[in-house]
Each structure stands twice: as structure tokens, then as C-alpha cells.
Enzyme design. Structure first.
Site, PDB file in Angstrom:
ATOM      1  N   SER A 130       0.804  -1.223   0.000  1.00  0.00           N
ATOM      2  CA  SER A 130       0.000   0.000   0.000  1.00  0.00           C
ATOM      3  C   SER A 130       0.838   1.274   0.000  1.00  0.00           C
ATOM      4  CB  SER A 130      -0.971   0.001   1.189  1.00  0.00           C
ATOM      5  OG  SER A 130      -0.295  -0.237   2.394  1.00  0.00           O
ATOM      6  N   HIS A 174       1.629   4.739   4.296  1.00  0.00           N
ATOM      7  CA  HIS A 174       0.707   5.379   3.354  1.00  0.00           C
ATOM      8  C   HIS A 174       1.101   6.839   3.103  1.00  0.00           C
ATOM      9  CE1 HIS A 174      -3.019   2.534   3.759  1.00  0.00           C
ATOM     10  NE2 HIS A 174      -1.882   1.868   3.589  1.00  0.00           N
TER      11      HIS A 174
END
Length: 204
Positions: free
Chosen positions: A125, A175
């Protein structure tokens, strides 16, 4: 722009780097579900901060290609499948890989530096957010000429960042750092002068 209409063979032909990354992630996941072998793959590759501190620095890279379950893999590969091709087409193979890899790597480095020693993470991610960040840089440069890109990318980034902090068991550090890394590399790679130079060189 982000509607994928290619068939399987066309997709692989047009977007070889994205295809290779997806295939590699699926292969590693498939190996990871095998008895005994799978546990070893996860244990040797997970981003465990206390083991990184002991010198196992490969764990800053390997988590990019490991996932904690099928849904984790599915969601990350879906975003890569959907948004990766356009960025590979715009940036080129090597620049795309640079954005993806360094967003994932620096996300893991930041995780090691910020999170506690017992923190363990896996997943692509951070690298996926690097793709979003690179598109944000492209939005910055094309905000007056490609409003449709802005209308698509900015809401996606905002919602993704909000969901990062609303969901549990999410590596928010990776992230956000991945997003910033992709944005910074994108600002460099997509600078109008550089793009103009690439086009001049291609015509020669």
C-alpha cells in the site's frame, strides 16, 4: 483514462512493469499459503522493526511484496491494476518502477524510524500511495489543461487518506510517506522542462 479495456495479452504487452509486479505479488502470496513453506516466507520477509534493528535490512524491501491475507492482496493489486498502467504509460517503465519502489521503500524506512520496535507490517500500500502521489504531481502541472484528471485523482487521494486513519491495522506511516515520496518524485519527473526535453530527444 482509468478504464481498463485491454484484454489479458494486451495488458501485459502495454504495461509490462505493472504486469510483472502484479504477477510477482500473486506468486509470492501463492507460495505463502503453502504449508510450512508459507510460514517461512512470511517470517523471513515481514517488516519487523526489532529484526531490522538487528541488521536484517532486507525487511525494508520485502514487505512491499508480502500481504497479510487474500483481501489485502486483492485490494492492493486492484488499485495497481487500475491506476498503474496510466502512470507507466506517462512516466515510462523505469520511472514508474522508481516511483513504485522508492515509495514502498521509504514508507518502510519511515515505519522503522517512527513506529515502536514490536511493530510488524506487510503490504504494497505504501507503493500504491506512491502512484497516487505521482498523479497528484501530474495534477499540479496540468491543473489548467486537464481538469478531469484533477476531478478524479484528488477525491481519491482525500478519501484514501481519510480511510487510512479510520481503519484499524493500517500502516498509516507507510501510506503518508509513500504518498509524499510519489509526489516529490513526480514533481521532478513531470516537470514541464523535463517533459519537453524528452519529447525533443525522441524526435531526434
Amino acid at each position: 483514462m482509468f478504464n481498463r479495456r485491454e484484454n489479458f495479452s494486451q495488458y501485459i504487452k502495454y504495461y509490462p512493469v505493472v504486469s510483472l509486479i502484479i504477477a510477482l505479488n500473486i506468486l509470492i502470496y501463492a507460495i505463502g499459503v503453502l504449508p510450512i513453506v508459507g510460514d517461512n516466507v512470511f517470517n523471513l520477509g515481514a517488516g519487523a522493526n526489532f529484526l531490522i534493528a538487528d541488521g536484517e535490512y532486507w525487511r525494508l524491501v520485502t514487505p512491499i511484496f508480502l500481504h497479510a491475507g487474500f483481501l489485502h492482496l486483492l485490494f492492493n493489486m486492484f488499485w495497481l491494476y487500475l491506476f498503474g498502467p496510466e502512470l507507466e504509460k506517462i512516466a515510462g517503465k523505469m520511472r514508474f518502477f522508481t516511483i513504485y519502489f522508492f515509495a514502498g521503500l521509504l514508507g518502510n524506512v519511515a515505519t522503522y524510524l517512527i513506529q515502536p520496535p514490536n511493530y510488524i507490517s506487510v503490504g504494497a500500500s505504501g507503493a500504491i500511495f506512491g502512484i497516487f502521489g505521482a498523479f497528484a504531481a501530474l495534477v499540479y502541472y496540468t491543473r489548467n489543461t486537464m481538469p478531469q484528471l484533477k476531478q478524479t485523482i484528488l477525491p481519491l487521494i482525500i478519501v484514501s487518506v481519510i480511510m487510512t486513519f479510520l481503519q484499524s491495522n493500517v500502516n498509516a506511516t507507510a501510506h503518508i510517506i509513500g504518498l509524499l515520496t510519489g509526489f516529490i518524485i513526480g514533481l521532478i519527473d513531470f516537470h514541464p522542462r523535463r517533459i519537453l526535453n524528452w519529447r525533443i530527444k525522441k524526435k531526434k
